[in-house]
Design a protein around this motif. Structure first.
Motif, PDB file in Angstrom:
ATOM      1  N   LEU A 110       0.836  -1.377  -0.077  1.00  0.00           N
ATOM      2  CA  LEU A 110      -0.108   0.040  -0.077  1.00  0.00           C
ATOM      3  C   LEU A 110       0.965   1.045   0.107  1.00  0.00           C
ATOM      4  N   ILE A 111       2.095   1.193   0.726  1.00  0.00           N
ATOM      5  CA  ILE A 111       2.880   2.412   0.747  1.00  0.00           C
ATOM      6  C   ILE A 111       3.473   2.629  -0.785  1.00  0.00           C
ATOM      7  N   ASP A 112       3.689   1.374  -1.533  1.00  0.00           N
ATOM      8  CA  ASP A 112       4.191   1.680  -2.880  1.00  0.00           C
ATOM      9  C   ASP A 112       3.102   2.175  -3.903  1.00  0.00           C
ATOM     10  N   LEU A 113       1.757   1.741  -3.686  1.00  0.00           N
ATOM     11  CA  LEU A 113       0.761   1.991  -4.234  1.00  0.00           C
ATOM     12  C   LEU A 113       0.592   3.680  -4.045  1.00  0.00           C
ATOM     13  N   GLY A 114       0.447   4.088  -2.875  1.00  0.00           N
ATOM     14  CA  GLY A 114       0.435   5.423  -2.508  1.00  0.00           C
ATOM     15  C   GLY A 114       1.494   6.372  -3.070  1.00  0.00           C
ATOM     16  N   ARG A 115       2.534   5.896  -3.385  1.00  0.00           N
ATOM     17  CA  ARG A 115       3.766   6.867  -4.000  1.00  0.00           C
ATOM     18  C   ARG A 115       3.388   6.863  -5.560  1.00  0.00           C
ATOM     19  N   TRP A 116       2.938   5.997  -6.098  1.00  0.00           N
ATOM     20  CA  TRP A 116       2.241   6.003  -7.556  1.00  0.00           C
ATOM     21  C   TRP A 116       1.198   7.029  -7.670  1.00  0.00           C
TER      22      TRP A 116
END
Length: 73
Positions: free
Chosen positions: A33-39
């Protein structure tokens, strides 16, 4: 010894499949989810020439005006 990779978000060791990890290649759902938030916030962009992912600071990013007939790929 099982093969492992580094979690793209935190760097923790992640067992390679066939281990049952629905968050793979991340170590856990939180990192996914952290990675998705960065996108979503625009911290990651794809370089159109190389196809590689670049990490940028959204605070330093500039908005660009595209002509009305511009094609987005």
């Amino acid at each position: 010894m099982k093969a492992t990779i580094a979690c793209p978000t935190c760097g923790a060791a992640v067992a390679a499949p066939p281990v049952d990890n629905p968050a793979f290649p991340f170590c856990q759902q939180r990192c996914k989810l952290i990675d998705l938030g960065r996108w979503v916030e625009g911290a990651y962009v794809l370089d159109p020439e190389s196809g590689r992912i670049e990490i940028i600071d959204p605070e330093l990013a500039e908005e660009v005006e595209l002509p009305p007939d511009a094609e987005l790929h």
